[in-house]
Design a protein around this motif. Structure first.
Motif, PDB file in Angstrom:
ATOM      1  N   ALA A 170       0.825  -1.204   0.000  1.00 23.14           N
ATOM      2  CA  ALA A 170       0.000   0.000   0.000  1.00 23.14           C
ATOM      3  C   ALA A 170       0.864   1.260   0.000  1.00 23.14           C
ATOM      4  O   ALA A 170       0.563   2.241  -0.677  1.00 23.14           O
ATOM      5  N   ARG A 171       1.958   1.157   0.812  1.00 23.04           N
ATOM      6  CA  ARG A 171       2.843   2.329   0.848  1.00 23.04           C
ATOM      7  C   ARG A 171       3.663   2.473  -0.450  1.00 23.04           C
ATOM      8  O   ARG A 171       3.982   3.578  -0.891  1.00 23.04           O
ATOM      9  N   ALA A 172       4.063   1.414  -1.090  1.00 27.35           N
ATOM     10  CA  ALA A 172       4.921   1.452  -2.278  1.00 27.35           C
ATOM     11  C   ALA A 172       4.145   1.617  -3.568  1.00 27.35           C
ATOM     12  O   ALA A 172       4.746   1.693  -4.640  1.00 27.35           O
ATOM     13  N   GLY A 173       2.860   1.703  -3.496  1.00 29.68           N
ATOM     14  CA  GLY A 173       2.065   1.822  -4.717  1.00 29.68           C
ATOM     15  C   GLY A 173       2.460   3.001  -5.594  1.00 29.68           C
ATOM     16  O   GLY A 173       2.741   2.832  -6.789  1.00 29.68           O
ATOM     17  N   PRO A 174       2.506   4.230  -5.058  1.00 36.15           N
ATOM     18  CA  PRO A 174       2.905   5.383  -5.917  1.00 36.15           C
ATOM     19  C   PRO A 174       4.302   5.234  -6.502  1.00 36.15           C
ATOM     20  O   PRO A 174       4.534   5.600  -7.655  1.00 36.15           O
ATOM     21  N   ARG A 175       5.215   4.719  -5.686  1.00 33.71           N
ATOM     22  CA  ARG A 175       6.574   4.543  -6.192  1.00 33.71           C
ATOM     23  C   ARG A 175       6.608   3.551  -7.331  1.00 33.71           C
ATOM     24  O   ARG A 175       7.323   3.747  -8.335  1.00 33.71           O
ATOM     25  N   LEU A 176       5.829   2.488  -7.210  1.00 32.49           N
ATOM     26  CA  LEU A 176       5.769   1.497  -8.287  1.00 32.49           C
ATOM     27  C   LEU A 176       5.197   2.107  -9.559  1.00 32.49           C
ATOM     28  O   LEU A 176       5.634   1.790 -10.676  1.00 32.49           O
ATOM     29  N   GLU A 177       4.257   2.993  -9.377  1.00 37.50           N
ATOM     30  CA  GLU A 177       3.699   3.657 -10.556  1.00 37.50           C
ATOM     31  C   GLU A 177       4.759   4.520 -11.258  1.00 37.50           C
ATOM     32  O   GLU A 177       4.834   4.544 -12.494  1.00 37.50           O
ATOM     33  N   GLU A 178       5.595   5.217 -10.459  1.00 35.78           N
ATOM     34  CA  GLU A 178       6.663   6.008 -11.047  1.00 35.78           C
ATOM     35  C   GLU A 178       7.659   5.118 -11.786  1.00 35.78           C
ATOM     36  O   GLU A 178       8.109   5.446 -12.894  1.00 35.78           O
ATOM     37  N   ILE A 179       7.995   3.999 -11.157  1.00 33.36           N
ATOM     38  CA  ILE A 179       8.937   3.077 -11.806  1.00 33.36           C
ATOM     39  C   ILE A 179       8.339   2.537 -13.099  1.00 33.36           C
ATOM     40  O   ILE A 179       9.018   2.422 -14.134  1.00 33.36           O
ATOM     41  N   GLN A 180       7.071   2.219 -13.022  1.00 33.50           N
ATOM     42  CA  GLN A 180       6.418   1.689 -14.217  1.00 33.50           C
ATOM     43  C   GLN A 180       6.417   2.721 -15.342  1.00 33.50           C
ATOM     44  O   GLN A 180       6.611   2.376 -16.513  1.00 33.50           O
ATOM     45  N   ALA A 181       6.220   4.018 -14.979  1.00 29.85           N
ATOM     46  CA  ALA A 181       6.227   5.062 -16.002  1.00 29.85           C
ATOM     47  C   ALA A 181       7.614   5.277 -16.587  1.00 29.85           C
ATOM     48  O   ALA A 181       7.767   5.632 -17.754  1.00 29.85           O
ATOM     49  N   ALA A 182       8.679   5.063 -15.760  1.00 31.14           N
ATOM     50  CA  ALA A 182      10.046   5.283 -16.230  1.00 31.14           C
ATOM     51  C   ALA A 182      10.618   4.093 -16.971  1.00 31.14           C
ATOM     52  O   ALA A 182      11.667   4.212 -17.617  1.00 31.14           O
ATOM     53  N   LEU A 183       9.988   2.971 -16.870  1.00 26.17           N
ATOM     54  CA  LEU A 183      10.535   1.767 -17.497  1.00 26.17           C
ATOM     55  C   LEU A 183      10.714   1.903 -19.007  1.00 26.17           C
ATOM     56  O   LEU A 183      11.747   1.462 -19.546  1.00 26.17           O
ATOM     57  N   PRO A 184       9.776   2.504 -19.748  1.00 26.28           N
ATOM     58  CA  PRO A 184      10.008   2.602 -21.210  1.00 26.28           C
ATOM     59  C   PRO A 184      11.258   3.406 -21.559  1.00 26.28           C
ATOM     60  O   PRO A 184      12.044   2.985 -22.409  1.00 26.28           O
ATOM     61  N   ALA A 185      11.417   4.549 -20.885  1.00 29.12           N
ATOM     62  CA  ALA A 185      12.611   5.348 -21.177  1.00 29.12           C
ATOM     63  C   ALA A 185      13.874   4.620 -20.742  1.00 29.12           C
ATOM     64  O   ALA A 185      14.904   4.682 -21.426  1.00 29.12           O
ATOM     65  N   LEU A 186      13.795   3.953 -19.592  1.00 33.97           N
ATOM     66  CA  LEU A 186      14.965   3.202 -19.134  1.00 33.97           C
ATOM     67  C   LEU A 186      15.302   2.086 -20.103  1.00 33.97           C
ATOM     68  O   LEU A 186      16.479   1.837 -20.414  1.00 33.97           O
ATOM     69  N   GLU A 187      14.280   1.475 -20.592  1.00 31.15           N
ATOM     70  CA  GLU A 187      14.506   0.408 -21.571  1.00 31.15           C
ATOM     71  C   GLU A 187      15.152   0.972 -22.834  1.00 31.15           C
ATOM     72  O   GLU A 187      16.075   0.376 -23.397  1.00 31.15           O
ATOM     73  N   ALA A 188      14.684   2.179 -23.268  1.00 31.83           N
ATOM     74  CA  ALA A 188      15.258   2.780 -24.468  1.00 31.83           C
ATOM     75  C   ALA A 188      16.711   3.168 -24.254  1.00 31.83           C
ATOM     76  O   ALA A 188      17.530   3.092 -25.170  1.00 31.83           O
ATOM     77  N   ALA A 189      17.058   3.617 -23.037  1.00 29.26           N
ATOM     78  CA  ALA A 189      18.437   4.028 -22.761  1.00 29.26           C
ATOM     79  C   ALA A 189      19.359   2.835 -22.587  1.00 29.26           C
ATOM     80  O   ALA A 189      20.522   2.864 -23.002  1.00 29.26           O
ATOM     81  N   VAL A 190      18.847   1.792 -21.945  1.00 32.17           N
ATOM     82  CA  VAL A 190      19.704   0.629 -21.669  1.00 32.17           C
ATOM     83  C   VAL A 190      19.848  -0.247 -22.898  1.00 32.17           C
ATOM     84  O   VAL A 190      20.929  -0.775 -23.202  1.00 32.17           O
ATOM     85  N   ARG A 191      18.791  -0.403 -23.643  1.00 35.14           N
ATOM     86  CA  ARG A 191      18.839  -1.284 -24.804  1.00 35.14           C
ATOM     87  C   ARG A 191      18.275  -0.557 -26.021  1.00 35.14           C
ATOM     88  O   ARG A 191      17.193  -0.861 -26.504  1.00 35.14           O
ATOM     89  N   PRO A 192      19.054   0.528 -26.522  1.00 33.80           N
ATOM     90  CA  PRO A 192      18.542   1.297 -27.673  1.00 33.80           C
ATOM     91  C   PRO A 192      18.552   0.503 -28.959  1.00 33.80           C
ATOM     92  O   PRO A 192      17.762   0.742 -29.853  1.00 33.80           O
ATOM     93  N   ILE A 193      19.517  -0.367 -29.082  1.00 34.25           N
ATOM     94  CA  ILE A 193      19.638  -1.134 -30.323  1.00 34.25           C
ATOM     95  C   ILE A 193      18.850  -2.422 -30.180  1.00 34.25           C
ATOM     96  O   ILE A 193      19.069  -3.195 -29.257  1.00 34.25           O
ATOM     97  N   ARG A 194      17.969  -2.588 -31.106  1.00 32.85           N
ATOM     98  CA  ARG A 194      17.101  -3.776 -30.994  1.00 32.85           C
ATOM     99  C   ARG A 194      17.010  -4.546 -32.298  1.00 32.85           C
ATOM    100  O   ARG A 194      16.189  -5.420 -32.453  1.00 32.85           O
ATOM    101  N   ALA A 195      17.823  -4.174 -33.233  1.00 34.68           N
ATOM    102  CA  ALA A 195      17.752  -4.836 -34.539  1.00 34.68           C
ATOM    103  C   ALA A 195      18.546  -6.144 -34.513  1.00 34.68           C
ATOM    104  O   ALA A 195      19.406  -6.361 -33.649  1.00 34.68           O
ATOM    105  N   PRO A 196      18.318  -6.977 -35.477  1.00 37.70           N
ATOM    106  CA  PRO A 196      19.100  -8.218 -35.584  1.00 37.70           C
ATOM    107  C   PRO A 196      20.578  -7.911 -35.825  1.00 37.70           C
ATOM    108  O   PRO A 196      20.950  -6.852 -36.329  1.00 37.70           O
ATOM    109  N   ARG A 197      21.403  -8.883 -35.431  1.00 36.45           N
ATOM    110  CA  ARG A 197      22.850  -8.694 -35.514  1.00 36.45           C
ATOM    111  C   ARG A 197      23.304  -8.408 -36.938  1.00 36.45           C
ATOM    112  O   ARG A 197      24.201  -7.568 -37.155  1.00 36.45           O
ATOM    113  N   GLY A 198      22.733  -9.047 -37.926  1.00 35.89           N
ATOM    114  CA  GLY A 198      23.172  -8.842 -39.300  1.00 35.89           C
ATOM    115  C   GLY A 198      22.941  -7.414 -39.781  1.00 35.89           C
ATOM    116  O   GLY A 198      23.801  -6.808 -40.431  1.00 35.89           O
ATOM    117  N   GLU A 199      21.797  -6.857 -39.449  1.00 40.51           N
ATOM    118  CA  GLU A 199      21.509  -5.488 -39.867  1.00 40.51           C
ATOM    119  C   GLU A 199      22.406  -4.486 -39.140  1.00 40.51           C
ATOM    120  O   GLU A 199      22.832  -3.479 -39.720  1.00 40.51           O
TER     121      GLU A 199
END
Length: 563
Positions: free
Chosen positions: A51-80
């Motif tokens: 109950a106490r961590a609910g808002p924090r989890l929401e913030e983390i959930q909102a930041a996950l897409p950007a974090l994912e883009a920063a950590v793993r920007p390249i997503r294409a196959p190795r050959g390309e």
């Protein structure tokens, strides 16, 4: 009995086993009870924590897409990705070169910002380091945006082929846009700071050699070198760098301020108050005009000549700046004030003495003509040129007008009454002395030049003989006055006395003079003869009545026999 005992033992064992089983079941139930109670408590605690961590989890959930883009920007196959590698390498190379230059710029900070800086003896070394910085800044200015553009092209390449997360590419594109047109100095202000140091050294060198120039007692005309050659060389080197970096106006202002102060201090000891309020009477202008000529020669031939030489050496190839600086320095030297004084002479009340004053001013300017042309020949000195031309024209026109009116003034005096005591008229004394001065070594060449220039404006020719003839005509007009004046006396004796005195004055005051040489010995002897003639006429008229009484009889009668 054994069987019975055995059966009883067996029953007891069964009873005991049942009791032990019951004890184990009870213990198990108690343990399960405790476990369930602990689980319930943990669940409650976890519920409260969630109950106490609910808002924090929401913030983390909102930041996950950007974090994912920063950590793993390249997503294409190795050959390309492998196919994109060479393109990325070509873009990263220029960016790496730019970064190396940035590192080199930071390495130049210690020598350029050292406490002594440009004030050390090794000014060329300092300027060499500054040249490296300028070259680095030019490289950054020309390549930073280009490198950023190449990187932007790679971002666009990755986006077009969907080789990286779009959000990552969008953030990277914003950063590269800022690098294409960076705000502020690419060197972090290092070049501006180094130029400030150079500018301060430029001002210091000027201030250290700002001693005023004293007017010499002798008539030496050579302009002294008042700033050492080493200092001039440093000033020139510094000026070149400052002008090359857009500080031209600040250099010109600093130079004018420093050298203008030197000129003002040099003039302060001359006592030039007479320039501001000149007298209107031509006779009273004499002493001030003599100082004016000496001071003007000092200002032009010594003070401004040395300033012109210094200006030319410091500014070197920057001739327009040199002309502008010198024009301002000349203005602070009061050249226009000197010309205004000459204008005041030209505007003074018209009388014969004014002609001499006009010739004196013209002579001073004419002797400095070549200096004026050399010093003030540029566009920056147009005001001085204009006022000088106007003054010279006023002087020539005024001098010619007075000279041509002299004979008219002599003729107008013809109808004035002669001296009542038969003495020499003031006009005769004045004209004799005046014409002698005009024909003397001081005024005759100047008057001849003035008349020649004036005639040339009218497309006419003038030679020295015309000047002599004009003076002779004045003398002849004065001689014509003698007869008119002599006839104005009612007493014949006064008339003869007047003619005797006047002819004798001519003979005595023209003999062995310039005017007497021109008139000639025959003319002078005629005046001597006229003197003798009118002397005899005066004696006959005044003493002739006594001659009948001065015979023998008269003497005896007069002296009662005691002759």
């Amino acid at each position: 009995p054994l069987r019975a005992g055995s059966r009883r033992f067996g029953r007891r064992r069964r009873v005991m086993g049942q009791e032990e089983e019951q004890d184990r079941v009870a213990a198990s139930l108690a343990a399960a009870r405790r476990t369930l109670r602990a689980g319930v408590e943990k669940s409650r605690a976890l519920g409260h924590a969630l109950a106490r961590a609910g808002p924090r989890l929401e913030e983390i959930q909102a930041a996950l897409p950007a974090l994912e883009a920063a950590v793993r920007p390249i997503r294409a196959p190795r050959g390309e990705l492998a196919a994109a590698g060479p393109h990325i390498d070509r873009a990263v190379g220029p960016a790496a070169a730019v970064l190396k230059v940035f590192d080199a710029v930071h390495g130049l900070e210690p020598p350029l910002l050292a406490p002594t800086g440009a004030r050390g003896e090794d000014l060329p070394g300092y300027l060499a380091v500054l040249a490296q910085l300028e070259e680095a800044c030019r490289f950054l200015a020309g390549n930073c945006g280009l490198a950023a553009q190449w990187l932007a092209d790679i971002v666009e390449y990755l986006g077009d082929r969907d080789l990286a997360d779009p959000r990552f590419l969008a953030d990277l594109g914003v950063t590269l846009d800022g690098l294409k047109a960076p705000e502020g100095d690419l060197d972090g202000g290092l070049l501006a700071a180094a130029l400030d140091i150079l500018e301060a050294e430029f001002r210091r060198l000027l201030a250290d050699h700002s001693a005023p120039l004293a007017m010499p007692k002798s008539g030496a005309a050579a302009a002294p070198a008042r700033v050492p050659a080493a200092a001039v060389h440093k000033l020139s080197l510094i000026l070149d760098r400052l002008v090359a970096n857009g500080r031209q106006d600040r250099c010109v202002a600093a130079y004018i301020d420093a050298r203008g102060s030197v000129v003002s201090a040099s003039l302060g000891s001359l006592g030039l108050d007479y320039l501001r309020d000149p007298p209107q009477d031509a006779q009273e202008l004499g002493p001030a005009l003599e100082m004016w000529g000496r001071h003007l020669e000092f200002v032009v031939r010594r003070l401004l000549e040395s300033e012109r030489q210094l200006c030319a050496k410091v500014f070197g190839q920057h001739k327009d700046d040199a002309s502008a600086c010198f024009a301002e320095v000349a203005a602070q030297a009061g050249v226009l004030d000197f010309l205004k004084f000459g204008r005041a002479v030209a505007d003074a009340k018209k009388d014969p003495i004014k002609l001499q004053r006009l010739l004196e001013v013209f002579d001073s300017l004419n002797r400095l003509r070549l200096d004026f042309n050399r010093l003030f020949g540029g566009k920056a000195c147009a005001e001085i040129q204009s006022q000088t031309r106007d003054l010279v024209k006023l002087l020539i026109d005024g001098a010619v007008e007075i000279f041509e009116e002299l004979i008219v003034q002599v003729e107008l005096q013809r109808h004035m009454p002669p001296p009542s005591d038969g003495g020499v008229p003031c006009l005769v004394t004045f004209v004799v002395e005046y014409c002698n001065r005009l024909l003397g070594d001081q005024y005759r060449p100047v008057l001849g030049q003035v008349l020649t220039i004036h005639r040339s404006w009218r497309k006419e020719v003038f030679d020295d003989r015309m000047l002599v003839d004009s003076v002779l005509n004045i003398v002849k007009a004065l001689e014509a006055n003698f007869d008119v004046w002599s006839k104005a006396y009612d007493n014949a004796m006064l008339s003869y006395l007047f003619m005797m005195n006047t002819h004798w004055h001519f003979f005595r005051h023209l003999k062995a003079t310039k005017l007497g040489e021109i008139l000639g010995d025959v003319w002078l002897r005629e005046h001597e003869q006229y003197k003798e003639y009118y002397l005899s006429m005066f004696i006959r008229e005044s003493w002739g009545a006594l001659s009948p009484l001065l015979n023998r009889e008269g003497l005896i009668l007069f002296s009662k026999g005691r002759a």
